[in-house]
Structures are given as structure tokens and as C-alpha cells.
Design a protein around this motif. Structure first.
Motif, PDB file in Angstrom:
ATOM      1  N   ASN A 104       0.731  -1.137  -0.026  1.00 25.21           N
ATOM      2  CA  ASN A 104       0.098   0.046   0.129  1.00 25.21           C
ATOM      3  C   ASN A 104       0.865   1.355   0.082  1.00 25.21           C
ATOM      4  O   ASN A 104       0.564   2.125  -0.461  1.00 25.21           O
TER       5      ASN A 104
ATOM      6  N   GLU B 185      -8.232  -2.108  -2.464  1.00 23.18           N
ATOM      7  CA  GLU B 185      -7.166  -3.424  -2.789  1.00 23.18           C
ATOM      8  C   GLU B 185      -7.471  -4.416  -1.940  1.00 23.18           C
ATOM      9  O   GLU B 185      -8.242  -4.213  -0.844  1.00 23.18           O
TER      10      GLU B 185
ATOM     11  N   GLU C 235      -0.892  -7.204  -9.292  1.00 21.77           N
ATOM     12  CA  GLU C 235      -1.152  -5.789  -9.242  1.00 21.77           C
ATOM     13  C   GLU C 235      -2.625  -5.695  -9.564  1.00 21.77           C
ATOM     14  O   GLU C 235      -3.094  -4.571  -9.432  1.00 21.77           O
TER      15      GLU C 235
END
Lengths: 209, 328
Positions: free
Chosen positions: A51, B74, B7
Motif C-alpha cells: 500500500n 485493494e 497488481e
């Protein structure tokens, strides 16, 4: 005369210095991402490295593409970028740290280390309020608090204080963030947030060297 | 892992959702999943979101009778404020937006920032925190109870109220009531593997289980030698009942964490039903399946919600989403 001007305008830290700081921070986060993720998987959820890597890469890009005009604007821009790209708790917390520190620097074209120390102290306090955390809760504050205090003395003192603060989180029991759910089992692990905070302060000292 | 590269897992999944569900609008670039017919005139809109890895939560719950929009972050990372502001602006009909937020530091902070920004744009925002996990016992010294299985109850029931045309304060009150009447307890038989790490998030040897886990691959509070399905049901249901003490019938969710087969989940549900019967708690409605998952973790959670007439009526109301669909 030039000495006087420098002290009147506040000091020698300019846009280039702050840009260098954040570029070095981005490189450090990039280099240490796996270690941060490893620490985070012990007491968190194994994403701190990825992150921050994403966030600081975005910071580096925005500072390259739209270079801000003042030190304060560099930090405010970087803070906004972190809030918009990191997510999790670290996005708002690191974003607030840089934004508030940047605001504290005002519109000056150059600032002194003492001014930065005062602004950083405000930034750290804002992080504490936002996250509701205190010193000793095993969070990023345990590195940032001592660093802001020591920055009045020197960049190296701030770096060492942050590093010591991060190491000192090992025996602590987490009271905030995801590690707090582990209770006593969070003891014996270094806090990932305090570790990345120490990287950020080490990059500051590196930029000044 | 069945991925291209770590990713792009979230973007890849969103592209897949777009292809599979033409009834949704999936903005892959900005990471929002919307009801195709949003904004719906005169209706309050529910917006939720959170880290990815809990599918079908939240994107699978977008549609008539449940969420107006979902914002996936995410993996195990809360979304950023820009996503929620964009979603709120897209689904607000003028009747206001309810943010449904699971109680994790990151989600709370990002939704708070989003609420401020959306209000600056003239959107009326209310927020309900879901914190149903009884495994967090010492909330004074932690970030507080986590939001887990009850999120499904809150989103379904408050979503039905919004669909009926209830005003924002009413939808918010119902969401809050459902949360207050719901409790969960989770158990892991294996750790999960995040794409970024590529290995298990904690070390759980075969033959042992973790009691009191969350949904982010974080270890639980206690480790024990393997127990039978019946023993786990006794432990989990009692942990929930000790805290909830329902005086009437409950909604029961037996939720899989991602890698536990339905065969085992139904067997476990039979045990949950047995324990509840022994404790004198009638089950008004039950749902069994993988709804609030933790990637490829093996294990399950039990969520009970003390029902009332309105909660049951709204639970039974029609819903049309990729993951929950009935009554129409």
C-alpha cells in the motif's frame, strides 16, 4: 546580509529539499516494502508494504508532473495524493501527517529546521486525533512523536529517535488498529506503521545530509 | 493462485463482473460498482465498500433491494475517499445516501473523509458502523468490535427499507437496529493467502484451528487442537448467545470463509440449528453459503440477528443482486 535574509525568511530548506525528502522516502518504501509486509503479516494483514509503495510512487509522480512552488505545498500535495491512493488506515493517517505539517509551514519559500519541527509536531498531533491513538499504543505515533521532539536538535537526532521508537514497539501490546485484535499476542512484534514512520524520518535525515 | 499478476487482481475481477452482470454499471477505472438504474427517484441510496477479498461482499450485493453502489479497495485495504464520493454523487437522487461501514480503522477513516467531501458537494450523508464480532472482547483496548457477517443483514434489510421509499433517517435507524441486534463469531481452519504476499498470512499447522478470527487473514485470539463441527458450533453459538441473549426468533447466517465446501457448511448449519434448539432459540430464517469471505481461508462464521416483525418483512422483501436474489 545574506545570512540575515536567510534567518528572516526562516532558513535554508526549500522546495528542492522537500521534493528530495519524499523521493528518498519513496525509494526507501520501495526497498523495504517486503519487510513492511512481513512485519504486517505477523500482527496485521500483510499489505502495509504494497500500500505504501503504491502511495509513495504516486507522490513521486505528482511532484514530477506538477512541481509545487513552496515547501508547504509539496507536503500538502503529497498528503492529498496519499489519501487518494493508499486506502486502509495508513492513507488517511500518513496523508493527514503530511497535509497538516505542510499547512503548518505556510507560504514561505524556505523554512528552517526549527519551523519544520514545530509543523511536524502539529502534524503528529493531528494523526493522534484522527486515529484516536496515544503514545505507547504500538502505532506510528511511537516513532513520529519522539522524532518530532528531537528534530529541534538535529536531523540525525530525529532519525535516531524514530528508529529507537520503532524498536521500542516490540514489547508493547497494540491498542489501536488491526493488531489490537490480537491482544497479548501482538507483544514481541515490531509495529509496521512505526517502522515505516522511521523510514520516512530516515529519508528526511538523508535529504539533509 | 488463479491470477495474472498481483497488481491487477482487483481490476481483473471488476472487468469480469462487468462482463457477467450487464445489469450493473462497473466503472473499472474508478472502482465503483453501481445499480444500472441509479439514481432511483425519491429513494435513499445505500453505498458500502471495503477491502477486496471478501467477495461477494460488497459488489455482489449491488442491485434493487440492497446496495446502490459498492467501492472495492485493494485486497484487505479500505477504498479511498474519492471512490465513495464518486459513488455517492452517482447514486444520490436527492433523498440522501447511507454509508454502511464495517468497523475497521481504515474503513472508518476513509468513509469519514468521504462523508465530509460529499457533504461539501451538497449530498446528505448518514453513516452506520457495523461491529458485530463478539470475539473482540476488550473493546476499550482495541479498535473495537469488527464488522463481519452482520454486514449482509444490515445491507439487505436497510436496502429493502430504502427500496420501499423510507426516508434517510428511517433507513439509518433500521440499519442501526439490525447491527445492534446482530452478533458474529468466526473460526479458521487455515490461514488465507493474499496475492501481494503469495503465502499464508499466518502460520496455522494442520490439526489446529483459530477461534475468534476476523475476515482479513489476521490470526484469532486463541488456538486449539482441531474440534469437530458439532464442538465448533457449540463454542461459536454460545459465544454469540452469551452476548446477544435474544428473547425471540433469530435470523441465522452460516457463512463460509472461502475454502470450506458447502457440504461442510450445511453439516455445520445442522449443528448450529441443534445448539440453538437446545438453547431454546427459534430460527426464523437461515442463510448458508459463502457471503463474507476471507480469500481462500477455510473456516466459517455464525451470525445471529434477533428478529422482529419489521426485520422479517424487510428480510423477505424482493432482492435482485448477483449474490442474493429472491422474491420477485
Amino acid at each position: 546580509m545574506s545570512d540575515m535574509n536567510e534567518s528572516e525568511s526562516g532558513g535554508a530548506l526549500d522546495v528542492a529539499f522537500f521534493t528530495r525528502w519524499l523521493t528518498l522516502a519513496a525509494a526507501a518504501v520501495d526497498r523495504e516494502a517486503d519487510r513492511l509486509t512481513e512485519l504486517d503479516s505477523a500482527i496485521g494483514d500483510a499489505d502495509h508494504g504494497a500500500n505504501l509503495k503504491r502511495g509513495f510512487a504516486a507522490v513521486r509522480d505528482v511532484l514530477e508532473k506538477e512541481p509545487p512552488q513552496t515547501p508547504g505545498a509539496v507536503l500538502v500535495t503529497a498528503g492529498r495524493q496519499l489519501i487518494s491512493t493508499v486506502g486502509g488506515a495508513s492513507g488517511p493517517l500518513y496523508g493527514t501527517l503530511l497535509r497538516r505539517t505542510g499547512k503548518g509551514l505556510g507560504d514561505s519559500v524556505t523554512v528552517s529546521r526549527e519551523q519544520l519541527a514545530a509543523a511536524l509536531t502539529e502534524g503528529v498531533a493531528a494523526v493522534g486525533r484522527l486515529g484516536g491513538a496515544h503514545a505507547g499504543d504500538k502505532t506510528m505515533l511511537d516513532a513520529l512523536g519522539p522524532a518530532a521532539g528531537a528534530l529541534g536538535e538535529s536531523f540525525e537526532a530525529a532519525r535516531d529517535a524514530a528508529e529507537r521508537g520503532a524498536l521500542a514497539t516490540v514489547p508493547l501490546q497494540a491498542r489501536k488498529g488491526r493488531a489490537s485484535y490480537l491482544g497479548e499476542r501482538s507483544v514481541g512484534h515490531q509495529d509496521p506503521g512505526a517502522t515505516s514512520s522511521a523510514l520516512l524520518v530516515a529519508a528526511l535525515a538523508e535529504a539533509a545530509a | 493462485m488463479l491470477i495474472n499478476v498481483p497488481e491487477t487482481v482487483v481490476a481483473d475481477a471488476l472487468r469480469g463482473m462487468a462482463a457477467a452482470h450487464p445489469e450493473l454499471t462497473v466503472d473499472v477505472e474508478h472502482r465503483v460498482v453501481l445499480r444500472r438504474d441509479a439514481p432511483v427517484a425519491g429513494r435513499v441510496a445505500l453505498v458500502s465498500g471495503g477491502g477486496s477479498g471478501h467477495e461477494p461482499l460488497h459488489g455482489g450485493f449491488v442491485g434493487p433491494g440492497m446496495l446502490a453502489a459498492a467501492c472495492p479497495g485493494e485486497v484487505f485495504t479500505s477504498p479511498v475517499p474519492d471512490q465513495m464520493v464518486r459513488a455517492a454523487a452517482a447514486v444520490d437522487s436527492g433523498a440522501g445516501v447511507l454509508f454502511v461501514v464495517k468497523n475497521y480503522t481504515g474503513d472508518v477513516l476513509n468513509f469519514e473523509m468521504a462523508a465530509e467531501l460529499a457533504e461539501d458537494e451538497g449530498i446528505q450523508i448518514a453513516t452506520v458502523l457495523v461491529n458485530d464480532d463478539v470475539a473482540v472482547t476488550d473493546s476499550l483496548y482495541t479498535a473495537g468490535r469488527r464488522g463481519t457477517g452482520a454486514t449482509l443483514f444490515v445491507e439487505k434489510i436497510a436496502g429493502a427499507a430504502a427500496e420501499e421509499g423510507a426516508p434517510l433517517e428511517r433507513v439509518e435507524a433500521i440499519a442501526r437496529r439490525v447491527n445492534e441486534r446482530s452478533r458474529s463469531f468466526g473460526v479458521a481452519l487455515s490461514a488465507c493467502t493474499t496475492p501481494a504476499k503469495g503465502g499464508p498470512t499466518f502460520d496455522l499447522p494442520p490439526g489446529e484451528l483459530e477461534l475468534g478470527i476476523g475476515i482479513h487473514g489476521e490470526p484469532g485470539r486463541e488456538r486449539r487442537p482441531m474440534m469437530t463441527s458439532g464442538e465448533i458450533a457449540d463454542f461459536a453459538v454460545d459465544a454469540v448467545l452469551e452476548d446477544l441473549r435474544p428473547s425471540g426468533p433469530v435470523l441465522a447466517l452460516v457463512n463460509g470463509m472461502g475454502a470450506t465446501p458447502l457440504l461442510e457448511l450445511y453439516g455445520f448449519h445442522a449443528e448450529v440449528q441443534r445448539v440453538l434448539t437446545e438453547r431454546g432459540v427459534p430460527v426464523a430464517r437461515a442463510l448458508v453459503g459463502n457471503y463474507v469471505t476471507s480469500l481462500d481461508m477455510a473456516g466459517c462464521s455464525v451470525t445471529l440477528c434477533e428478529a422482529d416483525e419489521e426485520i422479517l418483512r424487510l428480510w423477505d422483501a424482493p432482492v435482485q443482486t448477483p449474490a442474493l436474489r429472491w422474491g420477485r
